[in-house]
Each structure stands twice: as structure tokens, then as C-alpha cells.
Design an enzyme around this catalytic site. Structure first.
Site, PDB file in Angstrom:
ATOM      1  N   GLU A  42      79.308  18.451  10.666  1.00 29.40           N
ATOM      2  CA  GLU A  42      79.321  17.938  12.048  1.00 29.40           C
ATOM      3  C   GLU A  42      79.510  16.419  12.085  1.00 29.40           C
ATOM      4  O   GLU A  42      78.533  15.676  12.148  1.00 29.40           O
ATOM      5  CB  GLU A  42      78.033  18.314  12.791  1.00 29.40           C
ATOM      6  CG  GLU A  42      78.065  17.860  14.250  1.00 29.40           C
ATOM      7  CD  GLU A  42      76.763  18.100  15.012  1.00 29.40           C
ATOM      8  OE1 GLU A  42      76.786  18.002  16.248  1.00 29.40           O
ATOM      9  OE2 GLU A  42      75.726  18.376  14.374  1.00 29.40           O
ATOM     10  N   LYS A  60      81.794  21.471  13.149  1.00 28.56           N
ATOM     11  CA  LYS A  60      81.247  21.299  14.501  1.00 28.56           C
ATOM     12  C   LYS A  60      81.728  19.938  14.993  1.00 28.56           C
ATOM     13  O   LYS A  60      81.352  18.902  14.448  1.00 28.56           O
ATOM     14  CB  LYS A  60      79.718  21.386  14.497  1.00 28.56           C
ATOM     15  CG  LYS A  60      79.116  21.212  15.893  1.00 28.56           C
ATOM     16  CD  LYS A  60      77.646  21.612  15.956  1.00 28.56           C
ATOM     17  CE  LYS A  60      77.086  21.369  17.351  1.00 28.56           C
ATOM     18  NZ  LYS A  60      75.720  21.890  17.528  1.00 28.56           N
TER      19      LYS A  60
END
Length: 295
Positions: free
Chosen positions: A176, A213
Site C-alpha cells: 500500500e 492497495k
């Protein structure tokens, strides 16, 4: 690796619920839920309160596998129980929802336009505990504020170095590297980020699987080509400070991108709601996020 869970995450319709607010972001999450900071006097009381909130969400009939594929948990939640079952086991065995674990320890100071992750000093023990608690994958967050090529390279290098260690343990890492939605050069940051991610994906072992992400891109469908990479199980999107309605609207314009919302998922939920009101509010949010995730 659990192949049933892998098939579910890689192929099924739905989204991933992010229930992983950590020590730093928990007071804000509780306040949004209607619990003021003077309602608790230490971390233990705070984590007890947030676990009750998460438990209420997870146990709700609205929180089900028709719409939700997986849920990301905070480390503290992994060791807690719901109806005498560890949270990850409850999610999978009772709800058919795949459990993930947030493993990062927060962000370092801003440098070169980015915030790297703080060192994860107990990584080996944490991954061992995750495997023992039947966790499927992990999640770790970095932050990009400026389109600084040196900084963005450092972020992606750090993420993939950790991802390699995690994948070697049989877990699926969610990488992420969040791009600040308020950044004046967000689109340029996304271009640099995609370039670095592509380089690292091409260097991975054939068998290694990762998830990404990412902030919802400025340019619609910007990450479509990354979705086709054989190493990428799924790409999920964070809400990043957008309201639920704006996040959904932006997400729906990106085919194949699914939500992994935290604050936008729990928007409008309150401790003062009756169970009926709570379930109805949660159900409406989940259905709208789901619809935006299946375009």
C-alpha cells in the site's frame, strides 16, 4: 496458502473491508462512531471500545460474504475473540470472509516528499503469529505526498523488500503506497509509482503473488495494465479522505478496481443507533461500495 481463500480473493465479486485502525488512528475512528476521547483513560480501554465497535460491524447480518471478500485487521484484533473464536477464524468459518493483518508500525518523518514505513522490528514473530492465527495475507502502508522520483523509488523498494519476506512465509502481502489525494502533483506521483511497481513486479519469482492497495487514480483505469500482471492477485483502492459517495463515484469509473475502505465504510455508524438502525446504515454503505466495486 489456502487455495480456497486465494480463489475467493482473486476471482469473486465484492470488496475488502479495512478494519485496521491502529493506535494512532483509533481515537478518530471512535469519535466518528460517537465515542469521545474522555470516555477512556488508557490504551487498553480504547482498544476494548474499538473491538466492541468492530465486533458489532463483523457480527452484523449486513456484513456478509455476498458483498465482502476479505477484512483487514489490526494486530490487537487478531488476538481477540468474537463468540469465543479468534477474529480471523470467526471471519472465515462463520462469514466466509478472508482475514488479512495490518503489520506496519506507522510512518517515518517526511523525507524526499514521502513517508517510509517505520522499521517492523518484530516482523518474524508477527508473521509467525499471523500464520498460527490463520491469517491469509498482510497489509503495510507508506505515504507519497510529492512527485519525487527518489522518494517514490524508496517507498516501492521498501514495500517490495518486505513483500518478498512475507510471500516467502506463504502469506499474500498487500502493498500500500498511498498517494495523497490532496497532492498538487498526484497524477505525476501515480505515473512514477506505476513505473516503479512495474519494475519490481518483473523482478519477482514466477510463483510470488502480491496485492496492491492504491489511491483511486486521477486518470480512470490507469492501473488496468498492472491488473493483468500474473503476480498481481487483485488491486484494491483506499478511500484516502474522500467521502463515501465521492470515493464510490470515483471507484466506479475504474473497471476491475475494488474497494478496501476503512473510514468510508464506517461513515454514519454510531454507538447510539439501535441494532436495527446500525444494520440498515451498514447495509446501505456495504451495498453502495459493492456496486462501485463490480464495474
Amino acid at each position: 496458502m489456502n487455495e480456497t481463500q486465494m480463489n475467493r480473493i482473486s476471482k469473486d465479486k465484492g470488496f475488502i473491508a479495512a478494519l485496521d485502525q491502529s493506535g494512532g488512528s483509533t481515537p478518530k475512528a471512535l469519535l466518528q462512531y460517537g465515542i469521545k476521547e474522555n470516555s477512556y483513560s488508557n490504551d487498553e480501554e480504547m482498544f476494548n471500545l474499538v473491538h466492541e465497535m468492530r465486533k458489532r460491524i463483523i457480527k452484523s447480518t449486513a456484513f456478509n460474504s455476498k458483498y465482502i471478500l476479505g477484512a483487514i485487521l489490526f494486530e490487537n484484533t487478531m488476538y481477540r475473540t468474537i463468540d469465543h473464536k479468534y477474529t480471523a477464524d470467526y471471519l472465515w468459518n462463520e462469514k466466509n470472509i478472508v482475514p488479512f493483518l495490518k503489520i506496519d508500525k506507522g510512518l517515518s518523518e517526511l523525507e524526499n516528499g514521502v513517508q517510509l514505513m517505520k522499521p517492523i522490528t518484530n516482523l518474524d514473530e508477527l508473521l509467525k503469529a499471523a500464520i498460527e492465527k490463520n491469517i491469509f495475507g498482510t497489509k503495510m502502508r507508506s505515504f507519497i505526498k510529492e512527485a519525487n522520483s527518489k522518494g517514490i523509488k524508496m517507498v516501492v523498494d521498501q514495500q517490495f523488500e518486505l513483500a518478498d519476506k512475507i510471500a516467502n512465509q506463504g502469506l499474500v502481502p498487500i502493498i500500500e503506497p498511498e498517494v495523497d489525494i490532496k497532492s498538487t502533483d498526484k497524477e505525476k506521483s501515480e505515473e512514477l509509482l506505476k513505473l516503479e511497481i512495474s519494475k519490481h513486479l518483473s523482478d519477482l519469482d514466477k510463483e510470488t503473488k502480491v496485492m496492491l492497495k492504491l489511491s483511486i487514480p486521477t486518470k480512470d483505469n490507469f492501473y488496468s495494465d498492472l491488473m493483468k500482471d500474473p503476480h498481481v492477485v487483485r488491486i484494491v483502492a483506499l478511500s484516502g479522505g474522500y467521502s463515501q459517495s465521492e470515493a464510490n463515484e470515483r471507484l466506479s469509473r475504474n473497471n476491475g478496481l475494488i474497494a478496501s475502505f476503512s473510514r468510508a465504510l464506517s461513515e454514519n455508524l454510531s454507538i447510539d443507533q439501535t441494532d436495527e438502525e446500525f444494520n440498515e446504515t451498514l447495509s446501505n454503505s456495504i451495498k453502495e461500495i459493492y456496486e462501485a466495486s463490480i464495474t
